[in-house]
Structure formats: C-alpha cells, structure tokens
Design a protein around this motif. Structure first.
Motif: not given
Length: 231
Positions: A23-27, A33-45, A95-98, A111-114
């Motif tokens: 996933f590509k994560a955004s807030s 925002s910090a969590g979305a960036q952490a998801i990307a840094k972790a690999g996003g899966v 919506t805190r996370l997309r 898919v997209v999740a909110h």
C-alpha cells in the motif's frame, strides 16, 4: 462503541481483501502523517492482522519478510475502516489513514481503504503490540483465550461482576450490550461482587459470553439469532 465481535468481523474481512497487498499510505486529515510515513518506510505490505477485544493491530513490512511496524487501532464510539473496490468516496475530516494498493499480491483488482478511529498509533511490534496485548484480558473470540485469567481476576475482586466485564484488563471485547445480555442469561445480578461467584457460575458466564459473541460475529448482528434484547 464497536464491541469485540465487530472488530473481529472487520479483521476477518480485511484478511481476505487487504493482507498480502502493498500500500501507499497517506493521512488526509494530517493526524497520522508520521504513521503513514512509517508504513512506507517499513515496506508497505500488510502482513498480518490481530485482534484483542476492541483493539486491532495491523502489521506491516516487506513481502515475505517479518513485520517491522504495527498500527494499533481503537475505533471508539464511531470509527470505521472501510474498503472500496470500485468508486472511492471523498475522504472526510475524520479520515486519519488512507491506504491505496499499489501491488495486489495476487488478491485481485486495486483497492482503497479509509480509516477513521479514536486511537491510531504506530510502533515496533515488540514494543507496542506486546505491551498493549499483555495489558488486556482474554478475548472470548480468540482461539488462545484462557478463561482462567478471568477466574483469577474475579477471585480477588470485590468489584461488581458487571464492572469486571467492562474492564478490558479482565476480559477484552465485552461492551454494555453483551454485559447486560449475558449476565441476564446466566441469571447473575450485575452488582454481585465478583469474588462471591462460584467457579461453576463464572465458567458458565464465560461460556455464555463466548456463545453470544460468536453468534454476533457470524450473524453480523450483536443480537445473533435473537430478534432483540432479552433484558
């Protein structure tokens, strides 16, 4: 408030539709925002989902690897984690996370999740997940639930059993409706001190809670197969 069976239903649906995808994560509202960036840094899966009572834990990492990040979610009174397979609605101020899938992992179309929730936090699995899970009582809908942990809490508790059932450190996932309905069915007054109940009464109450919450999980209704409240 979303009770434990509702959280387990969300997790069961997401294990089918989201786990294994990248996933590509955004807030959208900027509150994660910090969590979305952490998801990307972790690999996003999204590798795994766990539920303990009213708490959901989403584990992220790289494909075929071990999770390096966990996102903890507590819906509160009106949270939701919706998945959209076709037309995506606009995000809201809540919506805190997309999450937008960028690799299906063999799971089908994108898919997209909110996510909107009272609590959304992230951290290392060994720290955040292990610490929070250890503070929670047994979850009647988990296969590893041990009713003995609840028995031990009740033996030394002068608190009313109705209060014990609402204490997530004693039993995780029960809310007001399940507390009222299961105590009524077990013929136990909610104000009876927990330490005055016999072991047989407590085990009977546990079995009633498991039965009712399983029925709620399977049916999608907190009433299970009943037409409505019994009390």
């Amino acid at each position: 408030m979303v009770e434990g069976d509702g959280c387990h239903r969300v997790a069961a649906a997401h294990r089918k539709s989201l786990v294994g995808r990248k996933f590509k994560a955004s807030s959208p509202n900027g509150r994660f925002s910090a969590g979305a960036q952490a998801i990307a840094k972790a690999g996003g899966v999204l590798l795994r989902i766990e539920v303990h009572g009213k708490n959901l834990f989403y584990f992220f990492g790289r494909a075929r690897g071990s999770p390096t990040l966990v996102v903890h979610i507590h819906f509160g009174m009106a949270g939701a984690f919706a998945v959209y397979k076709q037309e995506e609605p606009e995000t809201t101020p809540n919506t805190r996370l997309r999450l937008e899938s960028i690799d299906s992992g063999g799971r089908g179309p994108p898919v997209v999740a909110h996510l909107s929730a009272m609590t959304v936090q992230h951290g290392a699995p060994a720290a955040l997940y292990a610490t929070l899970a250890a503070k929670l009582g047994p979850d009647p809908l988990r296969e590893d639930a041990d009713p003995e942990a609840l028995m031990e809490k009740c033996v030394g508790a002068k608190k009313a059993i109705g209060l014990i059932l609402m204490d997530q450190s004693c039993i995780a996932g029960v809310g007001n409706i399940y507390r009222s309905e299961t105590l009524y069915q077990a013929q136990i007054h909610p104000e009876q001190p927990a330490n005055t109940l016999t072991r047989a009464e407590l085990l009977g109450l546990w079995r009633t809670i498991v039965r009712d919450m399983q029925a709620g999980f399977k049916s999608g209704s907190i009433w299970g197969k009943k037409k409505g409240p019994l009390c």
